[in-house]
Design a protein around this motif. Structure first.
Motif, PDB file in Angstrom:
ATOM      1  N   ARG A   1       0.686  -1.033   0.276  1.00  0.00           N
ATOM      2  CA  ARG A   1      -0.313   0.099  -0.213  1.00  0.00           C
ATOM      3  C   ARG A   1       0.778   1.494  -0.163  1.00  0.00           C
ATOM      4  N   PHE A   2       1.664   0.650   0.985  1.00  0.00           N
ATOM      5  CA  PHE A   2       2.749   2.422   0.745  1.00  0.00           C
ATOM      6  C   PHE A   2       3.880   2.001   0.144  1.00  0.00           C
TER       7      PHE A   2
ATOM      8  N   ARG B   1     -12.498  13.680 -11.750  1.00  0.00           N
ATOM      9  CA  ARG B   1     -11.918  13.620 -10.541  1.00  0.00           C
ATOM     10  C   ARG B   1     -11.104  12.301 -10.621  1.00  0.00           C
ATOM     11  N   LEU B   2     -11.541  11.005 -11.284  1.00  0.00           N
ATOM     12  CA  LEU B   2     -10.298  10.240 -11.810  1.00  0.00           C
ATOM     13  C   LEU B   2      -9.315  10.187 -12.410  1.00  0.00           C
ATOM     14  N   ARG B   3      -8.570  11.563 -12.639  1.00  0.00           N
ATOM     15  CA  ARG B   3      -7.619  12.267 -13.677  1.00  0.00           C
ATOM     16  C   ARG B   3      -6.717  12.569 -12.288  1.00  0.00           C
ATOM     17  N   ARG B   4      -7.341  13.360 -10.745  1.00  0.00           N
ATOM     18  CA  ARG B   4      -7.916  13.562  -9.623  1.00  0.00           C
ATOM     19  C   ARG B   4      -6.978  12.792  -8.901  1.00  0.00           C
ATOM     20  N   LEU B   5      -7.993  11.810  -9.112  1.00  0.00           N
ATOM     21  CA  LEU B   5      -7.562  10.240  -8.076  1.00  0.00           C
ATOM     22  C   LEU B   5      -6.333   9.860  -8.385  1.00  0.00           C
ATOM     23  N   GLU B   6      -5.938   9.395 -10.022  1.00  0.00           N
ATOM     24  CA  GLU B   6      -4.459   8.477 -10.186  1.00  0.00           C
ATOM     25  C   GLU B   6      -3.207   9.111  -9.445  1.00  0.00           C
ATOM     26  N   ARG B   7      -3.597  10.134  -9.431  1.00  0.00           N
ATOM     27  CA  ARG B   7      -2.370  10.857  -8.434  1.00  0.00           C
ATOM     28  C   ARG B   7      -1.818  10.128  -7.650  1.00  0.00           C
ATOM     29  N   ASP B   8      -0.598   9.918  -6.495  1.00  0.00           N
ATOM     30  CA  ASP B   8      -0.572   9.287  -5.239  1.00  0.00           C
ATOM     31  C   ASP B   8      -0.472  10.431  -4.507  1.00  0.00           C
ATOM     32  N   ALA B   9      -0.772  10.077  -3.333  1.00  0.00           N
ATOM     33  CA  ALA B   9      -0.562  11.544  -2.208  1.00  0.00           C
ATOM     34  C   ALA B   9       0.476  10.369  -1.017  1.00  0.00           C
ATOM     35  N   ASP B  10       1.065  12.030  -0.187  1.00  0.00           N
ATOM     36  CA  ASP B  10       1.517  12.054   0.648  1.00  0.00           C
ATOM     37  C   ASP B  10       0.538  11.251   1.833  1.00  0.00           C
TER      38      ASP B  10
ATOM     39  N   GLU C   1      -1.843   5.866  -2.538  1.00  0.00           N
ATOM     40  CA  GLU C   1      -2.532   5.468  -3.601  1.00  0.00           C
ATOM     41  C   GLU C   1      -4.480   6.105  -2.732  1.00  0.00           C
ATOM     42  N   GLN C   2      -4.732   6.648  -3.323  1.00  0.00           N
ATOM     43  CA  GLN C   2      -5.033   7.380  -3.325  1.00  0.00           C
ATOM     44  C   GLN C   2      -6.900   6.741  -3.621  1.00  0.00           C
ATOM     45  N   ALA C   3      -8.015   6.868  -2.300  1.00  0.00           N
ATOM     46  CA  ALA C   3      -9.239   6.153  -2.162  1.00  0.00           C
ATOM     47  C   ALA C   3     -10.326   6.961  -3.455  1.00  0.00           C
TER      48      ALA C   3
END
Length: 65
Positions: A13-14, A40-49, A25-27
């Motif tokens: 997961r990390f 929204r889907l394009r934004r969610l593709e990116r990884d988050a800190d 990964e984003q939920a």
């Protein structure tokens, strides 16, 4: 003292960046895509800190010091 084992669930997961930060990964990006906008889907593709408050616990699960 025995070595700490890596939590395999956490390892999936990390990811650790070159700078040592933890990424996740984003939920909401696994299913039911028809009702979600492309934007929204394009934004969610990116990884988050990972939140700094959780980083210490996650590093421990990944068997890091």
């Amino acid at each position: 003292m025995p070595k700490m084992k890596t939590s395999k669930t956490a390892a999936k997961r990390f990811k650790k960046t070159g700078a040592g930060k933890l990424r996740r990964e984003q939920a909401n990006n696994q299913h039911l895509f028809e009702k979600k906008s492309s934007r929204r889907l394009r934004r969610l593709e990116r990884d988050a800190d990972v939140h700094p408050g959780d980083a210490k616990k996650i590093k421990r699960l990944l068997a890091e010091r």
